[in-house]
Design a protein around this motif. Structure first.
Motif, PDB file in Angstrom:
ATOM      1  N   ASP A  68      -9.909  -0.483   1.491  1.00 44.73           N
ATOM      2  CA  ASP A  68     -10.320  -0.659   0.098  1.00 44.73           C
ATOM      3  C   ASP A  68      -9.956  -2.048  -0.412  1.00 44.73           C
ATOM      4  O   ASP A  68     -10.619  -2.593  -1.293  1.00 44.73           O
ATOM      5  N   LEU A 117       1.162   4.139  -2.924  1.00 49.31           N
ATOM      6  CA  LEU A 117       0.856   5.545  -2.652  1.00 49.31           C
ATOM      7  C   LEU A 117       2.047   6.455  -2.925  1.00 49.31           C
ATOM      8  O   LEU A 117       1.952   7.673  -2.761  1.00 49.31           O
ATOM      9  N   SER A 165      -6.598   2.750   2.283  1.00 45.93           N
ATOM     10  CA  SER A 165      -6.207   1.841   1.205  1.00 45.93           C
ATOM     11  C   SER A 165      -6.326   0.384   1.634  1.00 45.93           C
ATOM     12  O   SER A 165      -6.721  -0.477   0.843  1.00 45.93           O
ATOM     13  N   VAL A 215       0.837  -1.203   0.000  1.00 46.75           N
ATOM     14  CA  VAL A 215       0.000   0.000   0.000  1.00 46.75           C
ATOM     15  C   VAL A 215       0.869   1.249   0.000  1.00 46.75           C
ATOM     16  O   VAL A 215       0.632   2.197  -0.764  1.00 46.75           O
TER      17      VAL A 215
END
Length: 245
Positions: free
Chosen positions: A200, A127, A197, A123
């Motif tokens: 998600d 990002l 995230s 993640v």
């Protein structure tokens, strides 16, 4: 005497028969108990050896391996010097079973922690954050992921075997070890982006706790792999100059 008093003679014979029967039954009970003890010993030794050998061959947790090797040596000595010492072997079997369960639990927790850490790392990279691995602070602490919020500060992410996430603000040098409002905003944004995230991805990681930072508070300083502290680098440079003269 027996001919003169047949009743007394009969009682004596009856008592003798009862005594012989009791002795025979006692011997039979002893043989049965010895057989049961021998079978229990066989099962205990087999199960204990299997557990200890499994622990002694794993390389992930060296402390457990060392304890297993010591127990294996003690068990071999017990069997060589006192094969019928069932109580002693029972104690070793209990100790081996506890050691085996603890090691298995530790390996499971380590696997969970490593898996979640990998999810957090993916993640962070997705990002756009730079991610490094740093050693744990204590003997029992596992390594932590550190994401750089900028060149001055970052956030360390540590996961445990229960799936909990601990985050902490860290500085990359003593020069930037005092928190300010900008630092607080950057790290809070970083952590929230990571948690969103993860959700998600349907990874509902629970925060064990988040170490908050206040303005003026000193941060823990970590050195990223391949990166020297400015003061250390300056001292090394000065040493080289003096040495070259």
């Amino acid at each position: 005497m027996l001919a003169r008093n047949p009743d007394v003679a009969g009682q004596g014979v009856s008592l003798l028969r009862e005594r012989i029967h009791r002795e025979a039954q006692l011997q039979a009970d002893r043989r049965e108990q010895r057989a049961k003890d021998a079978e229990e010993m066989r099962l205990l030794v087999g199960d204990t050896l299997a557990k200890l050998q499994a622990l002694a061959t794993q390389t992930v947790l060296p402390d457990y391996r060392a304890q297993a090797e010591a127990l294996l040596a003690a068990l071999a000595n017990a069997l060589a010097t006192a094969e019928d010492d069932l109580e002693r072997v029972r104690g070793m079997a209990d100790e081996a079973a506890q050691l085996y369960d603890n090691c298995r639990r530790a390996l499971e927790e380590q696997a969970v922690s490593a898996y979640i850490s990998e999810q957090v790392r993916e993640v962070l990279l997705s990002l756009g954050y730079q991610v490094s691995m740093v050693p744990g602070q204590g003997e029992s602490d596992s390594p932590a992921l550190v994401a750089a919020a900028d060149g001055r500060v970052g956030v360390s992410f540590h996961t445990d075997g229960a799936g909990h996430l601990k985050t902490e603000v860290v500085a990359f040098s003593e020069q930037h070890a005092v928190a300010d409002a900008e630092t607080k905003e950057k790290v809070c944004t970083l952590v929230e982006r990571v948690l969103v995230s993860l959700r998600d991805r349907e990874w509902y990681v629970r925060e064990k706790y988040r170490i908050t930072v206040k303005e003026g508070e000193r941060l823990q300083v970590v050195t990223l792999p391949g990166r020297e502290e400015p003061a250390t680098a300056a001292a090394a440079q000065q040493y080289m100059k003096v040495d070259d003269v």
